[in-house]
Design a protein around this motif. Structure first.
Motif, mmCIF file in Angstrom:
data_model
loop_
_atom_site.group_PDB
_atom_site.id
_atom_site.type_symbol
_atom_site.label_atom_id
_atom_site.label_comp_id
_atom_site.label_asym_id
_atom_site.label_seq_id
_atom_site.Cartn_x
_atom_site.Cartn_y
_atom_site.Cartn_z
ATOM 1 N N VAL A 219 2.056 8.595 -3.184
ATOM 2 C CA VAL A 219 1.642 9.482 -4.269
ATOM 3 C C VAL A 219 0.282 10.110 -4.010
ATOM 4 C CG1 VAL A 219 3.028 8.467 -6.089
ATOM 5 C CG2 VAL A 219 0.747 7.570 -5.655
ATOM 6 N N ALA A 220 -0.428 9.617 -2.997
ATOM 7 C CA ALA A 220 -1.789 10.107 -2.751
ATOM 8 C C ALA A 220 -1.869 11.624 -2.582
ATOM 9 C CB ALA A 220 -2.397 9.392 -1.550
ATOM 10 N N PRO A 221 -1.009 12.254 -1.771
ATOM 11 C CA PRO A 221 -1.139 13.718 -1.614
ATOM 12 C C PRO A 221 -0.988 14.444 -2.939
ATOM 13 C CG PRO A 221 0.417 12.807 -0.022
ATOM 14 C CD PRO A 221 0.063 11.704 -0.946
ATOM 15 N N GLN A 222 -0.005 14.010 -3.729
ATOM 16 C CA GLN A 222 0.223 14.646 -5.025
ATOM 17 C C GLN A 222 -0.992 14.475 -5.923
ATOM 18 O OE1 GLN A 222 2.948 16.467 -6.259
ATOM 19 N NE2 GLN A 222 1.458 16.790 -7.883
ATOM 20 N N LEU A 223 -1.519 13.260 -5.916
ATOM 21 C CA LEU A 223 -2.704 12.981 -6.734
ATOM 22 C C LEU A 223 -3.878 13.841 -6.278
ATOM 23 C CD1 LEU A 223 -2.803 9.126 -7.334
ATOM 24 C CD2 LEU A 223 -2.605 10.973 -9.014
ATOM 25 N N ALA A 224 -4.042 13.943 -4.954
ATOM 26 C CA ALA A 224 -5.153 14.719 -4.419
ATOM 27 C C ALA A 224 -5.046 16.162 -4.881
ATOM 28 C CB ALA A 224 -5.152 14.642 -2.895
ATOM 29 N N ILE A 225 -3.844 16.708 -4.803
ATOM 30 C CA ILE A 225 -3.642 18.101 -5.214
ATOM 31 C C ILE A 225 -3.953 18.259 -6.693
ATOM 32 C CG2 ILE A 225 -1.847 19.825 -5.626
ATOM 33 C CD1 ILE A 225 -0.632 18.977 -2.939
ATOM 34 N N THR A 226 -3.437 17.330 -7.501
ATOM 35 C CA THR A 226 -3.689 17.414 -8.934
ATOM 36 C C THR A 226 -5.187 17.345 -9.226
ATOM 37 O OG1 THR A 226 -1.649 16.189 -9.185
ATOM 38 C CG2 THR A 226 -2.947 16.491 -11.155
ATOM 39 N N ILE A 227 -5.875 16.448 -8.525
ATOM 40 C CA ILE A 227 -7.306 16.292 -8.794
ATOM 41 C C ILE A 227 -8.076 17.544 -8.359
ATOM 42 C CG2 ILE A 227 -9.387 15.033 -8.086
ATOM 43 C CD1 ILE A 227 -7.571 12.499 -8.061
ATOM 44 N N VAL A 228 -7.799 18.014 -7.153
ATOM 45 C CA VAL A 228 -8.568 19.147 -6.639
ATOM 46 C C VAL A 228 -8.271 20.435 -7.411
ATOM 47 C CG1 VAL A 228 -8.935 20.652 -4.641
ATOM 48 C CG2 VAL A 228 -8.813 18.168 -4.355
ATOM 49 N N PHE A 229 -6.973 20.651 -7.694
ATOM 50 C CA PHE A 229 -6.623 21.942 -8.290
ATOM 51 C C PHE A 229 -6.457 21.924 -9.798
ATOM 52 C CE2 PHE A 229 -5.309 22.414 -3.878
ATOM 53 C CZ PHE A 229 -5.996 23.584 -3.565
ATOM 54 N N PHE A 230 -6.409 20.747 -10.380
ATOM 55 C CA PHE A 230 -6.294 20.763 -11.833
ATOM 56 C C PHE A 230 -7.413 20.005 -12.536
ATOM 57 C CE2 PHE A 230 -4.745 19.184 -15.898
ATOM 58 C CZ PHE A 230 -4.598 20.405 -16.527
ATOM 59 N N TRP B 294 0.824 -1.212 0.000
ATOM 60 C CA TRP B 294 0.000 0.000 0.000
ATOM 61 C C TRP B 294 0.853 1.255 0.000
ATOM 62 C CZ3 TRP B 294 1.276 2.930 4.152
ATOM 63 C CH2 TRP B 294 1.927 2.247 5.204
ATOM 64 N N LEU B 295 2.177 1.106 0.396
ATOM 65 C CA LEU B 295 3.032 2.282 0.595
ATOM 66 C C LEU B 295 3.139 3.191 -0.633
ATOM 67 C CD1 LEU B 295 4.766 3.748 2.677
ATOM 68 C CD2 LEU B 295 6.737 2.497 1.770
ATOM 69 N N PRO B 296 3.419 2.636 -1.826
ATOM 70 C CA PRO B 296 3.548 3.534 -2.984
ATOM 71 C C PRO B 296 2.304 4.382 -3.183
ATOM 72 C CG PRO B 296 4.018 1.252 -3.598
ATOM 73 C CD PRO B 296 3.666 1.229 -2.148
ATOM 74 N N TYR B 297 1.133 3.761 -3.018
ATOM 75 C CA TYR B 297 -0.108 4.517 -3.217
ATOM 76 C C TYR B 297 -0.221 5.639 -2.196
ATOM 77 C CZ TYR B 297 -1.045 0.528 -6.129
ATOM 78 O OH TYR B 297 -0.940 -0.428 -7.080
ATOM 79 N N ALA B 298 0.138 5.307 -0.949
ATOM 80 C CA ALA B 298 0.071 6.315 0.108
ATOM 81 C C ALA B 298 1.004 7.477 -0.203
ATOM 82 C CB ALA B 298 0.433 5.688 1.445
#
Ligand SMILES: Nc1ncnc2c1ncn2[C@@H]1O[C@H](COP(=O)(O)OP(=O)(O)OP(=O)(O)O)[C@@H](O)[C@H]1O
Ligand SMILES: [Mg+2]
Lengths: 355, 293
Positions: free
Chosen positions: B17-28, B11-15
């Motif tokens: 990259v999750a913040p980066q993904l969240a930022i990309t999704i919310v702001f882009f 699960w570690l890799p997903y955890a």
């Protein structure tokens, strides 16, 4: 082609003097090797001849012109750099033609010169390649090609072989010799490798810390080193040194050891350093021995064997025929012919002549 | 051939990259999706009535002469900013690479303007060029040139170009200087021995070796000119006079927030997005591969 003269050339970086007055006369067509340990200022000297580094004082003459204030391009020289300095975005052909194009030679003239150089250096098949597609040895040859197409009056080489493996180095050494034989261009070659220096040089300049220690043919430098530095630097393994005080019975070392050697009369009573090359020591009967070596370690070289051992506190090396193999701890009586002994002044390091 | 070390996936890799993904999704991704959706709608000015109209917004847009005019303005602006920016930064970097004494001071001085926010730079320049109180406008008046960027479209363009360059030149300069300094010195020396003078050396050795840097900067500068100059224009000219400095981003803002034509504005955003995506693709395709040597 031209002769090259250095007259008391000095160089300082800030207030550190790096070259402390070098003078040398290099004859037209001569191949001179400047050799010395790392950091002694060889490259700096070469770069001053090339015009890449300003001269603090003194004069450099190429032909009969003082070139102190001439730009590199006006000095009629070509230089081969240690890292080759090939233009990475140009093909081998363009690399060689670059200098000729700038000098405004006609197209077919350039092409004939490039073809000729390519033929001499066996680069014919590589002309269209970029430097990154070449091996180290091929790059080296292109760098030389770039120098020879220009047909300069002086070639300068700064450790051109030091990035190559041992085998290729021997081969390129041979090719450089052949090239010099064919072209006969005055050449100055810088290296810290004494084998390269000995094999290539017609004359060599031995430098240390910004001064010239000796200028002479390889044989002269080997047989009659002018200073203790040269004696220790040229020759492998290095010369053995035994410092001591000379008297009527021989040489008395600092640790009390005594060497029954006939000291030339002129040197009696002085603080001296006796130098003997490892290859000039030979096994003899105990009563004839100059000294007896306590064998510590042996290094087999094939035809020869190196014996490392102690005489009193001095660690000495003898190069003997492989037939001798004294066991560690064994005492080995050794001698050297009187004309193979070198005497140096203990304080100045200058060579002292027996006569 | 896979050279990278492979670890068992947990699960570690997903955890990580999750913040980066969240930022990309919310702001882009989310706003981009919104813009895409909006561009297919027509809404009245009070937001009461919304209608789905397919691509009508785009049809209207490309039939609108003011939009096409804005394209032209943007092209002029981007070309001027990019070419002047790259050109002067290159000259400055080459000069800086050449000087020995005082090179540090010189570098620092050139880099300083980068610390000034673009909008502030624009305010400063606008003030200096102010037709009544500006020192530069006064100076121009003295040599017989009448400056009034509030009336003259060409002068307004010059003003925003200058303001834009203020930040761009130090940025390009830094990259060019780093590029120049990473060229091995022996290459330049070899060229000097081969007979090339300083200008020739620059043109035949340094400049070709800088081509990856130049290309990278070209794309970055274009993106800057297209998208990051809103602040400058808003502070200096507000798109005027007579839309002579209304570049595409500024028109998005004007039509959307001033004109309240959300559908049309969203359609413009989508066009801009398409442009930036294609620039990025070009960047990745060529910069990564087509390194010149
Ligand atoms: N630009 C410079 N500024 C200050 N000192 C320098 C400069 N260039 C060389 N030196 C110093 O001058 C000395 C001689 O340098 P040089 O490069 O000539 O040595 P070298 O004999 O060629 O050594 P090597 O065999 O390692 O190449 C060194 O001590 C070096 O630190
Ligand atoms: Mg060197």
């Amino acid at each position: 082609m031209a002769k090259l003269q250095l007259r008391n050339v000095k160089k300082s970086f800030g207030n550190v003097e790096i070259i402390k007055g070098v003078s040398a006369d290099i004859a037209d067509g001569e191949f001179v090797v400047i050799v010395g340990p790392s950091g002694c200022g060889k490259s700096t000297l070469l770069r001053m001849i090339a015009g890449l580094e300003a001269i603090t004082s003194g004069e450099i003459l190429i032909g009969d012109r003082v070139v102190n204030n001439l730009e590199p391009k006006d000095r009629d020289i070509a230089m081969v750099f240690q890292n080759y300095a090939l233009y990475p975005h140009m093909s081998v052909r363009q690399n060689m033609a670059y200098g000729l194009k700038i000098r405004g030679l006609a197209k077919d003239d350039i092409e004939t010169r490039v073809q000729r150089a390519a033929k001499i250096l066996e680069l014919g098949d590589l002309l269209a390649r970029k430097p990154r597609e070449l091996s180290g040895g091929q790059r080296q040859r292109v760098a030389m090609g770039r120098a020879i197409v220009r047909e300069p009056s002086v070639f300068l080489f700064d450790e051109p072989l030091s990035n190559l493996d041992a085998k290729l180095r021997v081969q390129m050494r041979f090719e450089i010799q052949k090239l010099h034989h064919n072209l006969g261009t005055t050449s100055v070659y810088v290296t810290h490798d004494q084998v390269e220096a000995m094999t290539l040089a017609e004359r060599m300049v031995v430098m240390s810390a910004g001064i010239t220690e000796q200028i002479g043919s390889p044989a002269e430098v080997y047989q009659r080193p002018a200073t203790r530095f040269v004696a220790g630097f040229i020759g492998s393994p290095a010369m053995n040194f035994l410092p001591g005080r000379a008297d009527a019975t021989g040489l008395t070392l600092a640790d009390g050891g005594h060497l029954a050697v006939s000291v030339p009369a002129a040197l009696a009573g002085r603080e001296l350093v006796l130098g003997i090359r490892p290859e000039h020591l030979e096994v003899c009967a105990p009563q004839e021995a100059l000294f007896t070596l306590q064998t510590e370690m042996r290094e087999m070289l094939g035809a020869d064997i190196l014996i490392h051992g102690l005489f009193g506190k001095e660690l000495l090396v003898a190069r003997l025929s492989a037939a001798e193999h004294p066991a560690p701890g064994q005492a080995l009586p050794l001698r050297a012919l009187p004309d193979r002994l070198h005497w140096f002044d203990a304080a100045s390091g200058a060579r002292l002549e027996a006569a | 051939m896979e050279k990278r070390t492979q670890f068992p996936v947990g699960w570690l890799p997903y955890a990580l990259v999750a913040p980066q993904l969240a930022i990309t999704i919310v702001f882009f991704i989310w706003p981009a999706g919104q813009a895409l959706w909006q561009s297919l709608l027509v809404q009245d000015a009070f937001g009461i009535h919304t209608e789905f109209v397919w691509f009508e917004n785009f049809q209207v847009l490309f039939a609108d002469p003011t939009y096409l005019e804005s394209f032209r303005v943007t092209a002029v602006f981007a070309t001027l900013v990019t070419s002047l920016g790259l050109g002067s930064a290159l000259v400055l970097a080459a000069a800086c690479d050449h000087v020995i004494r005082g090179a540090r001071t010189y570098q620092t001085l050139i880099i300083w303007p980068y610390a000034v926010a673009p909008a502030i730079a624009a305010v400063l320049w606008t003030f200096m060029f102010n037709p009544t109180v500006g020192i530069l406008a006064y100076g121009l008046e003295q040599i017989g040139y009448h400056w009034n960027h509030q009336l003259n479209g060409g002068q307004a363009m010059a003003l925003i170009v200058i303001s834009g360059l203020f930040k761009l030149i130090p940025y390009d300069f830094l990259f060019f200087l780093a590029g120049l300094q990473s060229i091995p010195k022996s290459l330049i020396e070899a060229a000097a021995i081969d007979g090339a003078g300083p200008v020739k050396r620059f043109l035949t050795i340094s400049f070709p070796l800088l081509s990856p840097t130049s290309f990278f900067l070209l794309v970055v500068n274009l993106v800057y000119a297209f998208f990051d100059t809103f602040g400058i224009i808003d502070a200096a000219t507000q798109g005027g006079p007579f839309r002579s400095t209304t570049v595409l981003v500024y028109k998005v803002f004007q039509d959307g927030f001033k004109g309240l034509d959300l559908g049309g504005s969203a359609a413009q955003s989508v066009v801009l997005m398409a442009i930036v995506i294609s620039l990025t693709v070009v960047q990745f395709r060529y910069i990564e591969r087509k390194v010149q040597y």
